[in-house]
Design a protein around this motif. Structure first.
Motif, short mmCIF file in Angstrom:
data_model
loop_
_atom_site.label_atom_id
_atom_site.label_comp_id
_atom_site.label_asym_id
_atom_site.label_seq_id
_atom_site.Cartn_x
_atom_site.Cartn_y
_atom_site.Cartn_z
N LYS A 135 3.84 -36.25 86.96
CA LYS A 135 4.87 -36.05 86.01
C LYS A 135 4.55 -34.96 85.42
O LYS A 135 3.40 -34.70 84.78
CB LYS A 135 5.23 -37.21 85.44
CG LYS A 135 6.71 -36.90 84.38
CD LYS A 135 7.24 -38.14 84.17
CE LYS A 135 8.58 -38.12 83.44
NZ LYS A 135 9.17 -39.17 82.80
N ASP A 136 5.25 -33.72 84.99
CA ASP A 136 4.99 -32.71 84.30
C ASP A 136 5.14 -32.79 82.92
O ASP A 136 6.21 -32.80 82.55
CB ASP A 136 5.95 -31.53 84.77
CG ASP A 136 5.65 -30.19 84.26
OD1 ASP A 136 4.23 -30.02 83.44
OD2 ASP A 136 6.26 -29.15 84.38
N ASP B 22 10.54 -37.13 88.84
CA ASP B 22 10.63 -35.91 88.00
C ASP B 22 11.57 -34.98 88.71
O ASP B 22 11.20 -34.21 89.79
CB ASP B 22 9.24 -35.39 87.75
CG ASP B 22 9.13 -34.25 86.50
OD1 ASP B 22 10.42 -34.29 86.11
OD2 ASP B 22 8.15 -33.70 86.47
N ARG B 23 12.60 -34.68 88.13
CA ARG B 23 13.76 -33.83 88.60
C ARG B 23 13.99 -34.06 90.04
O ARG B 23 14.14 -33.31 90.98
CB ARG B 23 13.35 -32.39 88.43
CG ARG B 23 13.00 -31.80 86.93
CD ARG B 23 12.69 -30.28 86.86
NE ARG B 23 11.75 -30.37 85.88
CZ ARG B 23 10.61 -29.92 85.71
NH1 ARG B 23 9.93 -29.62 86.67
NH2 ARG B 23 10.05 -29.90 84.52
N GLY B 24 14.21 -35.44 90.27
CA GLY B 24 14.67 -35.85 91.70
C GLY B 24 13.35 -35.84 92.67
O GLY B 24 13.79 -36.30 93.72
N LYS B 25 12.46 -35.62 92.39
CA LYS B 25 11.08 -35.59 93.36
C LYS B 25 10.30 -36.63 93.08
O LYS B 25 9.76 -37.17 91.68
CB LYS B 25 10.41 -34.22 93.24
CG LYS B 25 11.36 -33.20 93.65
CD LYS B 25 10.32 -31.75 93.83
CE LYS B 25 11.33 -30.78 94.16
NZ LYS B 25 10.38 -29.24 94.36
N CYS C 217 6.97 -38.54 92.18
CA CYS C 217 5.67 -38.30 91.46
C CYS C 217 5.27 -39.69 90.89
O CYS C 217 5.85 -40.63 91.01
CB CYS C 217 5.88 -37.16 90.22
SG CYS C 217 7.01 -38.00 89.07
#
Length: 233
Positions: A220-221, A187-190, A192
């Motif tokens: 994930k958000d 998620d956004r490169g991180k 998760c």
């Protein structure tokens, strides 16, 4: 069947005990169980009367030809009244094509109170999917008494193609059933975990969600997409 050890007699007698209580309580598992647990005696005269109206074949949970897969579900029928070829059910497994559901839950045809429905829907704060939707988890249709509606957060696609044997949880939380699984994601490169949390109870869903979030696992958000809606069919 330890409950039957208190009844003295052979297999035929114990089958009659089960048949008696199944007829007396119209197949109600809880009532039959309580009668067996209390060592309630068999009223022979009542049993004779009940058996006179018996117009179908039957098999008890003690019989060798009782369907094995029913012994794997919660609260299996003590007695099955049937017509047709019992051998077709004998070797069924969870995952085979069959229906094992509740008739009473569907036959009442209770009308929908539109005003009450509007009020209830105003309090809906999560997404949901019904058993009629294409993206309803197939694995849940293979179990006894599947939830008619799942309230969820996360990626419903993770649950859609689950199979018995895959890594997921289908259990009870606060006496309500839920389904959950995760898989590695980003998620956004991180790093998760993509996830799905789903419950048959709307109120219980939020307690379950809080319980999961307390674990501090990187998920994930989906917070920007929490407005309730029914998934596309």
């Amino acid at each position: 069947m330890d409950l039957l050890f208190s009844y003295k007699g052979g297999d035929e007698f114990m089958n009659n005990v089960l048949l008696y209580f199944a007829l007396k309580h119209d197949g109600d598992f809880k009532k039959i169980y309580e009668s067996l647990k209390a060592k309630e005696p068999v009223d022979e005269n009542e049993f004779i009367k009940l058996k006179r109206v018996l117009k179908t074949k039957y098999v008890t949970i003690l019989d060798s030809n009782y369907p094995d897969f029913l012994k794997q579900v919660s609260c299996p029928p003590f007695v099955l009244f049937y017509e047709g070829n019992l051998k077709l059910a004998k070797d069924l497994e969870v995952g085979d094509a069959f229906i094992y559901s509740s008739f009473n839950n569907l036959k009442a045809k209770e009308p929908v109170d539109e005003n009450e429905f509007i009020k209830l829907k105003r309090g809906l704060k999560t997404k949901y999917v019904t058993i009629l939707d294409n993206n309803y988890p197939t694995v849940l249709k293979q179990i006894a008494c599947p939830p008619f509606v799942l309230f969820y957060e996360g990626n419903i696609r993770l649950a859609k193609d689950l199979e018995v044997g895959d890594a997921f949880i289908y259990s009870s939380f606060n006496s309500k059933r839920y389904l959950s699984t995760v898989e590695p994601s980003a998620d956004r490169g991180k790093f998760c975990f993509d996830y799905i949390i789903a419950s048959e109870s709307h109120d219980n869903f939020f307690k379950l969600r809080e319980h999961v979030m307390d674990k501090k696992v990187p998920l994930k958000d989906y917070s920007k997409n929490t407005k309730h809606k029914q998934q596309e069919r």
